[in-house]
Design a protein around this motif. Structure first.
Motif, mmCIF file in Angstrom:
data_model
loop_
_atom_site.group_PDB
_atom_site.id
_atom_site.type_symbol
_atom_site.label_atom_id
_atom_site.label_comp_id
_atom_site.label_asym_id
_atom_site.label_seq_id
_atom_site.Cartn_x
_atom_site.Cartn_y
_atom_site.Cartn_z
ATOM 1 N N SER A 1 -1.450 10.797 -0.164
ATOM 2 C CA SER A 1 -0.042 10.784 -0.557
ATOM 3 C C SER A 1 0.113 11.281 -1.983
ATOM 4 N N TYR A 2 1.341 11.774 -2.287
ATOM 5 C CA TYR A 2 1.656 12.317 -3.603
ATOM 6 C C TYR A 2 2.970 11.703 -4.077
ATOM 7 N N PHE A 3 2.925 11.169 -5.301
ATOM 8 C CA PHE A 3 4.106 10.541 -5.891
ATOM 9 C C PHE A 3 4.585 11.403 -7.050
ATOM 10 N N ILE A 4 5.812 11.891 -6.926
ATOM 11 C CA ILE A 4 6.404 12.732 -7.972
ATOM 12 C C ILE A 4 7.149 11.827 -8.951
ATOM 13 N N TYR A 5 6.782 11.937 -10.232
ATOM 14 C CA TYR A 5 7.476 11.152 -11.260
ATOM 15 C C TYR A 5 7.675 12.039 -12.481
ATOM 16 N N SER A 6 8.225 11.484 -13.540
ATOM 17 C CA SER A 6 8.668 12.299 -14.681
ATOM 18 C C SER A 6 7.547 13.103 -15.310
ATOM 19 N N ASP A 7 6.340 12.587 -15.334
ATOM 20 C CA ASP A 7 5.236 13.249 -16.010
ATOM 21 C C ASP A 7 4.404 14.129 -15.088
ATOM 22 N N GLY A 8 4.790 14.251 -13.817
ATOM 23 C CA GLY A 8 4.012 15.110 -12.924
ATOM 24 C C GLY A 8 3.882 14.521 -11.525
ATOM 25 N N VAL A 9 2.676 14.710 -10.973
ATOM 26 C CA VAL A 9 2.403 14.262 -9.607
ATOM 27 C C VAL A 9 1.139 13.407 -9.611
ATOM 28 N N GLN A 10 1.200 12.271 -8.935
ATOM 29 C CA GLN A 10 0.033 11.388 -8.805
ATOM 30 C C GLN A 10 -0.446 11.404 -7.358
ATOM 31 N N GLU A 11 -1.718 11.725 -7.178
ATOM 32 C CA GLU A 11 -2.313 11.733 -5.845
ATOM 33 C C GLU A 11 -3.038 10.407 -5.612
ATOM 34 N N PHE A 12 -2.897 9.840 -4.416
ATOM 35 C CA PHE A 12 -3.601 8.592 -4.093
ATOM 36 C C PHE A 12 -3.846 8.519 -2.590
ATOM 37 N N ILE A 13 -4.850 7.712 -2.224
ATOM 38 C CA ILE A 13 -5.142 7.477 -0.810
ATOM 39 C C ILE A 13 -4.211 6.403 -0.288
ATOM 40 N N ASP A 14 -3.457 6.742 0.723
ATOM 41 C CA ASP A 14 -2.464 5.841 1.289
ATOM 42 C C ASP A 14 -3.097 5.003 2.402
ATOM 43 N N SER A 15 -2.409 3.957 2.787
ATOM 44 C CA SER A 15 -2.863 3.127 3.899
ATOM 45 C C SER A 15 -1.640 2.585 4.613
#
Length: 706
Positions: free
Chosen positions: A456-470
């Protein structure tokens, strides 16, 4: 219902033994401990010890197998060496130690080797509860003088079985509440308390038992009939090998007459005929005891909400003993007379019907499992991948990429997902993200997909954060919430508080943080300011997106990633009702058949073999779980149902040549037939004394001479 033959006297009954109060109190505490631990065991093995469901099932049934194997050890020790009092005392200490060890292992602060500690504790508990099982009710029977206290003895057994039923019912209700509704050591549940309360009651049971020591009638060990039967069979085999050509006999056991005596040989012949009918019995217990393992796991995927209360998955086990209370009189006074009118009145017929009912119960559980599979999220294939984009910005984004199906815009605080993309190997998709809103900057990056993973990818003010979702449901069936915060760094005092006021601090920019909550309304707070509310239900997986600042205000949106459990837990009732009916027809009738058909001298050996069939049945579950014939649990349930049907067909073939026998009455005394008021017949059967017969009275839980 099993009848009991008690010799009575014309003399006035003696004073009721005061020691009985200690024995009944001891039994209540011991049963509370055993059923309390057993109720929550599989959930502890999966959630805290991190075993998968198959391994947890194997461990649960190995434990149960040992519980019903060790009564043979306890009976032999009591009858041959220590006597009943010292056997109960010493093994109760072992039992209590096991409970303390399991409880200590569940306390995370101690940092003990939890798996090893738990296995050790369970082994000691199995030795303790199994070892004292054949002795406690028998020791209670020893407190009465026969035949003048025959009626008082019958009252004792009614009280004894009431203590069993009360202890098991109360503990099966309370321990799941202690497990889930109490929070300790920073966890959302408190297994350590749920194990500790039963363990403390077991310690109390030892204290109670010792407190009555001066009041007890303690009889010395008088030998065990199991040894007598074993010697008779051994003598017969030895003599047959030596004399079969020179001195042919009609039956191979006749060769033991010279050493074992004619009566022992005759009684052993009858015993072996009955034990031949016992051969199919383990399959029934393989099905019956899965109420505490596979059926509990099934309940974790179901909705337990009813009239504002949420039933815990492990609390469904309390239905069986409650049904027993009402169904035994119903069967005795209503169903059995009806069956008798259609020709089903002999014990072997009822046994067959009970086995077939068990098969029907597992067909019902298989059908329920199929429905659960239809509504549960499909498991991610090994060569597939899930990808999600969480937009934490106040504006929409469009992506230019070769990632399939990403053509529409991802709205503010919105979610885009593509499930089960075929990904035979790791792949990278570059992208450019653009927004028409000047408040949101454009950016670029890459989507990285891995087979068997949810990225998954979370878009926020400073960019994009990638993480493993469950997105999988939790092992306990409780809901989970992932809070994705797009807020300034100074706004960091966020907490998520669930319906029982348990507050969990949220770590800013940690998209992988998932919070386990209870069923109900959870509140997101910034300091003491309420920001958002999430209404969660069992089994649901939720994502809460939050954007803004304390100065300008916050906006939020909740997404349901995995729908909550939709099939109600009450749909398990049909299979539980049917398996309870099967238990009454199979278990109670099986003991009735055993006691009416076996010679009086052989009922203790027969009960030992009955308990052994329970042990073997649990071993059968272990074998099938380890072999993993099917990936589908529904198919495994259907397999057990099929085995039970085949098993009953074999049983019918074994019963065809069997001829019912009637044993002569004791001519030395008047007799009265007593049917105990038995609120939990199953424990009557399983608590039966497997020792000698030199005590002058008999009951399902205690044998003496007639």
């Amino acid at each position: 219902m099993v009848s009991s033959v008690l010799k009575i006297s014309e003399k006035a009954p003696s004073e009721y033994p005061k020691s009985v109060a200690f024995i009944i109190s001891n039994e209540f505490c011991e049963r509370f401990n055993y059923y309390g631990l057993r109720t929550i065991l599989v959930l502890y093995l999966t959630t805290k010890l991190h075993y998968d469901k198959d391994t947890a099932t194997v461990l649960f049934h190995i434990f149960t197998m040992l519980v019903y194997l060790f009564p043979l050890v306890g009976a032999i020790i009591a009858d041959s060496w220590l006597g009943k009092f010292r056997t109960i005392l010493y093994l109760s200490m072992v039992y209590a130690l096991g409970g303390v060890i399991v409880s200590l292992g569940a306390i995370p602060l101690l940092q003990l080797p939890v798996k090893e500690i738990t296995i050790l504790g369970l082994t000691l508990i199995a030795l303790g509860t199994g070892g004292i099982k054949p002795c406690v009710s028998a020791f209670g029977g020893d407190q009465f003088r026969m035949p003048e206290q025959a009626k008082q003895l019958a009252t004792f057994f009614s009280l004894f079985y009431f203590a069993i039923n009360a202890g098991s019912t109360i503990s099966t209700t309370i321990t799941p509440i202690l497990r889930e509704d109490v929070h300790c050591f920073g966890d959302k549940n408190c297994f350590s308390l749920a194990f500790s309360v039963p363990a403390m009651l077991m310690l109390l049971s030892v204290v109670i038992f010792v407190a009555g020591r001066k009041l007890y009638v303690v009889k010395p060990p008088a030998g065990n009939m199991i040894f007598g039967v074993s010697k008779c069979i051994s003598d017969a085999i030895g003599s047959w090998r030596r004399e079969r050509k020179t001195n042919p006999r009609k039956h191979w056991l006749d060769y033991a007459e010279a050493k074992s005596g004619q009566k022992m040989v005759a009684d052993t012949k009858v015993l072996l005929k009955i034990l031949t009918l016992f051969l199919p019995f383990p399959v029934f217990w393989a099905l019956f005891d899965q109420q505490g393992s596979r059926w509990t796991f099934q309940a974790t995927r179901m909705n337990g909400e009813i009239f504002g209360y949420v039933i815990k998955p492990d609390q469904m086990q309390v239905v069986n003993p409650l049904l027993i209370l009402g169904m035994i009189p119903l069967f005795t006074y209503v169903l059995y007379p009806i069956l008798a009118k259609v020709g089903i009145k002999r014990p072997l017929q009822k046994l067959t019907l009970g086995g077939l009912l068990a098969a029907i119960a597992f067909l019902l559980s298989a059908a329920l499992e199929v429905k659960l599979n239809e509504v549960d999220p499909a498991p991610l294939p090994e060569l597939g991948a899930n990808v999600r984009i969480y937009n934490g910005m106040p504006c929409a984004y469009r992506f230019t990429t070769e990632l399939p199906n990403l053509s529409s815009a991802v709205e503010p605080l919105g979610l885009w997902e593509n499930k089960a993309l075929p990904v035979p190997k790791a792949v990278i998709y570059p992208f450019n993200a653009t927004s028409a809103d000047k408040r949101c900057k454009n950016f670029s990056g890459t989507f990285r997909l891995t087979p068997g993973k949810e990225t998954s990818y979370f878009i926020y003010s400073d960019g994009v954060q990638e993480f493993i979702d469950s997105t999988g449901k939790t092992k306990l069936g409780n809901p989970t919430v992932r809070v994705l915060l797009n807020v300034p760094a100074e706004d960091s005092a966020f907490t998520l508080t669930d319906a029982v006021e348990t507050a969990v601090p949220l770590i800013l920019r940690n998209a992988s943080q998932v919070v386990n909550v209870v069923h109900g309304e959870s509140e997101l707070k910034m300091a003491d300011t309420k920001i958002a509310t999430v209404n969660t239900k069992g089994g649901g997986v939720y994502a809460l997106l939050v954007q803004g600042s304390l100065k300008d205000g916050y906006k939020s949106k909740t997404h349901v990633i995995t729908p909550p459990n939709s099939i109600h837990m009450m749909w398990q009732l049909p299979q539980i009702i049917v398996i309870t009916a099967a238990e009454i027809m199979f278990s109670v009738t099986g003991l009735e058949f055993s006691y009416t058909q076996a010679p009086p001298s052989m009922t203790s050996v027969l009960q030992a073999c009955w308990l052994l069939s329970v042990s073997i049945g649990n071993m059968l579950v272990v074998v099938i779980a380890e072999l993993k014939f099917f990936e589908s649990q529904a198919a495994e349930f259907a397999l057990f149902a099929g085995l039970m049907i085949v098993d009953m067909f074999i049983f019918i073939l074994l019963t065809i040549p069997y001829k019912y026998v009637e044993h002569g009455e004791d001519p030395e005394a008047n007799q009265v037939v007593v049917t105990p008021n038995n609120p939990k017949q199953r424990e009557a059967e399983r608590e039966t004394y497997t020792g000698n017969r030199g005590n002058g009275h008999m009951n399902e839980a205690y044998e003496g001479e007639r």
